[in-house]
Scaffold this motif. Structure first.
Motif, mmCIF file in Angstrom:
data_model
loop_
_atom_site.group_PDB
_atom_site.id
_atom_site.type_symbol
_atom_site.label_atom_id
_atom_site.label_comp_id
_atom_site.label_asym_id
_atom_site.label_seq_id
_atom_site.Cartn_x
_atom_site.Cartn_y
_atom_site.Cartn_z
ATOM 1 N N MET A 1 24.662 7.844 -17.485
ATOM 2 C CA MET A 1 24.290 7.145 -16.877
ATOM 3 C C MET A 1 22.740 6.365 -15.757
ATOM 4 N N ARG A 2 21.949 6.436 -16.278
ATOM 5 C CA ARG A 2 20.994 5.774 -15.586
ATOM 6 C C ARG A 2 21.048 4.949 -14.427
ATOM 7 N N VAL A 3 20.910 5.143 -13.128
ATOM 8 C CA VAL A 3 20.555 4.341 -12.540
ATOM 9 C C VAL A 3 18.740 4.048 -12.378
ATOM 10 N N THR A 4 18.759 2.083 -12.793
ATOM 11 C CA THR A 4 17.663 1.988 -12.556
ATOM 12 C C THR A 4 17.493 0.761 -11.066
ATOM 13 N N GLN A 5 16.561 1.016 -10.827
ATOM 14 C CA GLN A 5 16.190 0.580 -9.023
ATOM 15 C C GLN A 5 14.830 0.297 -9.154
ATOM 16 N N GLY A 6 13.912 0.035 -8.894
ATOM 17 C CA GLY A 6 12.619 -0.450 -8.070
ATOM 18 C C GLY A 6 11.062 -0.870 -9.076
ATOM 19 N N THR A 7 10.024 -0.599 -8.874
ATOM 20 C CA THR A 7 9.563 -1.240 -9.979
ATOM 21 C C THR A 7 9.347 -0.671 -11.069
ATOM 22 N N PHE A 8 9.943 0.767 -11.324
ATOM 23 C CA PHE A 8 8.924 0.690 -12.654
ATOM 24 C C PHE A 8 10.407 1.488 -13.108
ATOM 25 N N SER A 9 11.160 0.699 -13.004
ATOM 26 C CA SER A 9 12.889 1.450 -13.032
ATOM 27 C C SER A 9 13.813 1.664 -14.997
ATOM 28 N N PHE A 10 12.706 0.832 -15.483
ATOM 29 C CA PHE A 10 13.180 1.156 -16.709
ATOM 30 C C PHE A 10 12.300 1.645 -17.510
ATOM 31 N N LEU A 11 11.487 2.207 -16.888
ATOM 32 C CA LEU A 11 10.521 3.794 -18.013
ATOM 33 C C LEU A 11 10.879 4.770 -17.296
ATOM 34 N N PRO A 12 10.259 5.348 -18.313
ATOM 35 C CA PRO A 12 10.807 7.228 -17.834
ATOM 36 C C PRO A 12 9.771 7.405 -17.129
ATOM 37 N N ASP A 13 10.838 8.322 -16.577
ATOM 38 C CA ASP A 13 10.433 9.421 -14.645
ATOM 39 C C ASP A 13 9.517 9.379 -15.128
ATOM 40 N N LEU A 14 8.326 8.558 -13.471
ATOM 41 C CA LEU A 14 6.956 8.947 -13.700
ATOM 42 C C LEU A 14 6.423 10.483 -13.429
ATOM 43 N N THR A 15 5.901 11.321 -14.008
ATOM 44 C CA THR A 15 4.984 12.707 -13.542
ATOM 45 C C THR A 15 4.135 12.492 -11.761
ATOM 46 N N ASP A 16 4.239 13.854 -11.200
ATOM 47 C CA ASP A 16 3.188 14.029 -10.104
ATOM 48 C C ASP A 16 2.357 13.045 -10.192
ATOM 49 N N GLU A 17 1.427 13.480 -11.820
ATOM 50 C CA GLU A 17 0.562 12.773 -10.959
ATOM 51 C C GLU A 17 -0.111 10.735 -11.453
ATOM 52 N N GLN A 18 0.774 10.784 -12.296
ATOM 53 C CA GLN A 18 0.968 9.213 -12.070
ATOM 54 C C GLN A 18 2.119 8.467 -10.512
ATOM 55 N N ILE A 19 2.565 9.650 -10.891
ATOM 56 C CA ILE A 19 2.899 9.196 -8.577
ATOM 57 C C ILE A 19 1.981 9.092 -7.905
ATOM 58 N N THR A 20 1.013 10.039 -8.598
ATOM 59 C CA THR A 20 -0.179 9.982 -7.006
ATOM 60 C C THR A 20 -0.714 8.672 -7.056
ATOM 61 N N ALA A 21 -0.987 8.503 -8.802
ATOM 62 C CA ALA A 21 -2.015 7.077 -8.952
ATOM 63 C C ALA A 21 -1.294 6.388 -8.129
ATOM 64 N N GLN A 22 -0.145 5.899 -8.543
ATOM 65 C CA GLN A 22 0.651 5.060 -7.926
ATOM 66 C C GLN A 22 -0.064 4.719 -6.713
ATOM 67 N N VAL A 23 0.414 6.277 -5.073
ATOM 68 C CA VAL A 23 0.367 6.258 -4.444
ATOM 69 C C VAL A 23 -0.792 5.851 -3.981
ATOM 70 N N GLN A 24 -2.796 6.810 -4.773
ATOM 71 C CA GLN A 24 -3.102 6.167 -4.900
ATOM 72 C C GLN A 24 -3.890 4.506 -4.420
ATOM 73 N N TYR A 25 -3.348 3.481 -5.314
ATOM 74 C CA TYR A 25 -3.241 2.485 -5.465
ATOM 75 C C TYR A 25 -3.023 1.577 -4.009
ATOM 76 N N CYS A 26 -1.241 2.349 -3.821
ATOM 77 C CA CYS A 26 -0.750 1.835 -2.750
ATOM 78 C C CYS A 26 -2.366 1.728 -1.731
ATOM 79 N N LEU A 27 -3.023 3.301 -1.179
ATOM 80 C CA LEU A 27 -3.700 3.791 0.016
ATOM 81 C C LEU A 27 -4.807 3.091 -0.181
ATOM 82 N N ASP A 28 -5.130 1.861 -1.509
ATOM 83 C CA ASP A 28 -6.438 1.464 -1.527
ATOM 84 C C ASP A 28 -6.610 0.150 -1.528
#
Length: 140
Positions: free
Chosen positions: A1-28
């Motif tokens: 079973m794949r636990v689905t929680q949070g904003t991107f819960s139904f997408l495949p796991d984000l890569t570190d590059e994609q996580i970095t882009a989301q983090v930068q969006y938050c910081l911006d």
């Protein structure tokens, strides 16, 4: 079973590059970011352990990604989530939260049904992971 929680819960796991882009969006947007981990992913478990302190005034996602790498090194067998908070209104409100790490095996949940008076039926979800003691839930 794949636990689905949070904003991107139904997408495949984000890569570190994609996580970095989301983090930068938050910081911006001026949001503080924190990293949390747990071995109990129940949807009502709001008490995750925090990795370090919330990261305020960090201009670049690289600093947060460095902390995420350290958290993964220490707790890579657990669920890890990243959350961003906006305090511009004078109180903290979650703007973004998503899983950035999950255990190799996700045992899932059992659904308990109990019948009450009349036609009342109540459902409760229990994570299979809690059948094991805390600290050993995802270790083989």
């Amino acid at each position: 079973m794949r636990v689905t929680q949070g904003t991107f819960s139904f997408l495949p796991d984000l890569t570190d590059e994609q996580i970095t882009a989301q983090v930068q969006y938050c910081l911006d947007n001026g949001w503080a970011v924190n990293i949390e981990y747990t071995d109990d992913p129940h949807p009502r478990n709001t008490y995750w352990d925090m990795w370090g302190q919330p990261m305020f005034d960090i201009p670049d996602a690289a600093g947060i990604m460095m902390e995420l790498a350290a958290c993964r090194k220490a707790h890579g067998h657990l669920y890890i989530r990243l959350s961003a908070f906006d305090s511009s209104h004078g109180w903290e409100s979650v703007k973004l939260s998503f899983l950035v790490n999950r255990p190799v095996e996700e045992p899932g949940f059992r659904l308990r049904r109990s019948e009450g008076e009349g036609r009342n039926i109540r459902y409760t979800t229990d994570p299979y992971s809690t059948d094991r003691p805390e600290g050993s839930r995802y270790q083989g």
